[in-house]
Design an enzyme around this catalytic site. Sequence first.
Site, PDB file in Angstrom:
ATOM      1  CG  HIS A 124      -6.982   6.911  -3.814  1.00  0.00           C
ATOM      2  ND1 HIS A 124      -6.421   7.209  -5.036  1.00  0.00           N
ATOM      3  CD2 HIS A 124      -6.663   5.612  -3.562  1.00  0.00           C
ATOM      4  CE1 HIS A 124      -5.788   6.135  -5.504  1.00  0.00           C
ATOM      5  NE2 HIS A 124      -5.922   5.160  -4.620  1.00  0.00           N
ATOM      6  CG  ASP A 160      -0.483   3.173  -3.812  1.00  0.00           C
ATOM      7  OD1 ASP A 160      -0.605   2.656  -2.695  1.00  0.00           O
ATOM      8  OD2 ASP A 160      -1.283   2.965  -4.757  1.00  0.00           O
ATOM      9  CG  HIS A 162      -4.122   2.321  -7.034  1.00  0.00           C
ATOM     10  ND1 HIS A 162      -3.714   1.419  -6.074  1.00  0.00           N
ATOM     11  CD2 HIS A 162      -4.959   1.651  -7.873  1.00  0.00           C
ATOM     12  CE1 HIS A 162      -4.293   0.246  -6.314  1.00  0.00           C
ATOM     13  NE2 HIS A 162      -5.046   0.364  -7.402  1.00  0.00           N
ATOM     14  CG  ASP A 247      -0.832  -0.565  -4.384  1.00  0.00           C
ATOM     15  OD1 ASP A 247       0.192   0.137  -4.526  1.00  0.00           O
ATOM     16  OD2 ASP A 247      -1.973  -0.077  -4.220  1.00  0.00           O
TER      17      ASP A 247
END
Length: 306
Positions: A124, A160, A162, A247
Amino acid sequence: MKRVGYIYDDIYLKHDTGEGHPESPNRLVAINEYVDLIKEKLIIIKPRRATAKDVALVHDQYYPQEIMDLCSAGGTYLDPDTRCSIFSYEAALYAVGAGLEAVDRIKRGEVDRVFAAVRPPGHHAEYSKAMGFCIFNNIAIAARYAQKQGFEKVFIIDFDAHHGNGTQKAFYEDDTVFYFSTHEYPFYPGTGSKEEKGTGKGYGYTYNVPLPAGTGDDVYEKVYSEELPPLIDNFDPDIIMVSAGYDLHMDDPLTYLEVSTEGIGKIVENILKTKDVPFLFMLEGGYNLIALGESVKLTIEKMLEI
Ligand SMILES: [Zn+2]
């Protein structure tokens, strides 16, 4: 059997995110408990300390100093989710350094594949902005560094849960680094729609697969066995890097995907089957400690076998 390197250092435990934060040092403690069971099959590698100049391969040249100052002043919140503490700058430099060391070991022919169990995570982090538990973009820096070492074309796969907004942004106008991501959508951080495909000469070199909450093993199997391989064939990378965030697991407390540990194993298997090139996996998220430990162990077992 492939020669697989495992990178870890206790410095990563010293990145203190505060009581109750999901991105905790216990994540790596849990991973090591599982990885210890197969440790004799692995080549254990220590990360090196990246320099501010290494970080500036992807980030603003003044950004490392800014992080260093904030950390050495005792720490602060860099964004609402991302806390840094007194040792976070050091830990973050060693997280970047894991990618650099991995590339060097691969380049020297000492290992075929590397798994880097690092924190803070990276995908990120943007040009001059920490975000979503991430301080420096470990995998993006590793990709740029690999290019300097002669791996001209880098394919990044991000599984991931995200979307890796920072990694996508770093290479959005670039046709030498391909960014492929599967992620829950709509969801944090908000980017990663099908329409985001890159721009300028980078158009077509970003590929997003947004997936609704509840997506499970079947859909992931289809994406990774049917959609991904032709992209890699066409791009013909010299090295493949994976933002390995766990995740997406059904037991993860922060997300709503429904992938099982075996499903993650299949994803990794499909990735490893795409092309006979070096692979670097770097840890991103994953917040259920048992699911995380089991899934990382299974990832490394696939890396050894396939
Ligand atoms: Zn994540």
